[in-house]
Design a protein around this motif. Structure first.
Motif, PDB file in Angstrom:
ATOM      1  N   GLY A   1       0.798  -1.224   0.000  1.00  0.00           N
ATOM      2  CA  GLY A   1       0.000   0.000   0.000  1.00  0.00           C
ATOM      3  C   GLY A   1       0.826   1.267   0.000  1.00  0.00           C
ATOM      4  N   GLU A   2       2.113   1.161  -0.235  1.00  0.00           N
ATOM      5  CA  GLU A   2       2.977   2.344  -0.246  1.00  0.00           C
ATOM      6  C   GLU A   2       2.907   3.085  -1.572  1.00  0.00           C
ATOM      7  N   VAL A   3       2.589   2.358  -2.650  1.00  0.00           N
ATOM      8  CA  VAL A   3       2.492   2.951  -3.978  1.00  0.00           C
ATOM      9  C   VAL A   3       1.106   2.632  -4.511  1.00  0.00           C
ATOM     10  N   ALA A   4       0.429   3.645  -5.027  1.00  0.00           N
ATOM     11  CA  ALA A   4      -0.906   3.425  -5.565  1.00  0.00           C
ATOM     12  C   ALA A   4      -0.817   2.716  -6.907  1.00  0.00           C
ATOM     13  N   THR A   5      -1.786   1.851  -7.179  1.00  0.00           N
ATOM     14  CA  THR A   5      -1.816   1.171  -8.468  1.00  0.00           C
ATOM     15  C   THR A   5      -2.361   2.136  -9.511  1.00  0.00           C
ATOM     16  N   PRO A   6      -1.770   2.140 -10.692  1.00  0.00           N
ATOM     17  CA  PRO A   6      -2.251   3.057 -11.727  1.00  0.00           C
ATOM     18  C   PRO A   6      -3.627   2.642 -12.219  1.00  0.00           C
ATOM     19  N   LYS A   7      -4.472   3.628 -12.454  1.00  0.00           N
ATOM     20  CA  LYS A   7      -5.818   3.354 -12.949  1.00  0.00           C
ATOM     21  C   LYS A   7      -5.879   3.759 -14.418  1.00  0.00           C
ATOM     22  N   PRO A   8      -6.328   2.864 -15.289  1.00  0.00           N
ATOM     23  CA  PRO A   8      -6.412   3.221 -16.699  1.00  0.00           C
ATOM     24  C   PRO A   8      -7.442   4.314 -16.926  1.00  0.00           C
ATOM     25  N   GLY A   9      -7.085   5.278 -17.756  1.00  0.00           N
ATOM     26  CA  GLY A   9      -8.006   6.362 -18.079  1.00  0.00           C
ATOM     27  C   GLY A   9      -8.009   7.476 -17.060  1.00  0.00           C
ATOM     28  N   ALA A  10      -7.143   7.428 -16.042  1.00  0.00           N
ATOM     29  CA  ALA A  10      -7.104   8.485 -15.037  1.00  0.00           C
ATOM     30  C   ALA A  10      -6.365   9.682 -15.632  1.00  0.00           C
ATOM     31  N   PRO A  11      -6.848  10.890 -15.372  1.00  0.00           N
ATOM     32  CA  PRO A  11      -6.181  12.077 -15.917  1.00  0.00           C
ATOM     33  C   PRO A  11      -4.819  12.283 -15.257  1.00  0.00           C
TER      34      PRO A  11
END
Length: 113
Positions: free
Chosen positions: A99-109
């Protein structure tokens, strides 16, 4: 006679109440132990998952590097570079799981736009 009977009934009721309270306390203690064991098992499972993901990332990097070197003929550089990339990917997976790094979300600005 009725007084003796009432007294013995009261004594027996008091004994049964005390025994029931002690058994309830033992059951509560057993439930607490089960909860602690469940938390311990969950932690162990998560540790095994994280360690296997880390080792798998390193092995995949090494195998891809070896295959790359065999086909291209750049031994040992492909293996060294892809092994290091596999190590970095493994560390990133550990940080994401913790939980130290957020997972990238596709389509996020993006913030830069």
């Amino acid at each position: 006679m009725t007084d003796d009977r009432d007294e013995s009934l009261e004594e027996r009721r008091a004994q049964l109440g005390a025994e029931l309270a002690s058994r309830r306390a033992a059951v509560r203690e057993g439930e607490r132990g089960e909860v602690r064991a469940e938390v311990s098992r969950k932690g162990y499972a998560q540790a095994m998952k994280i360690s296997s993901e880390f080792i798998a990332a390193i092995i995949v990097g090494a195998v891809l590097g070896y295959v790359f070197d065999r086909f291209v003929g750049t031994a040992p550089w492909g293996m060294i570079i892809l092994l290091l990339l596999g190590f970095c990917a493994g560390v990133l997976n550990i940080l994401r799981s913790a939980g130290e790094v957020a997972t990238p979300k596709p389509g996020a600005p993006d913030d830069e736009k």
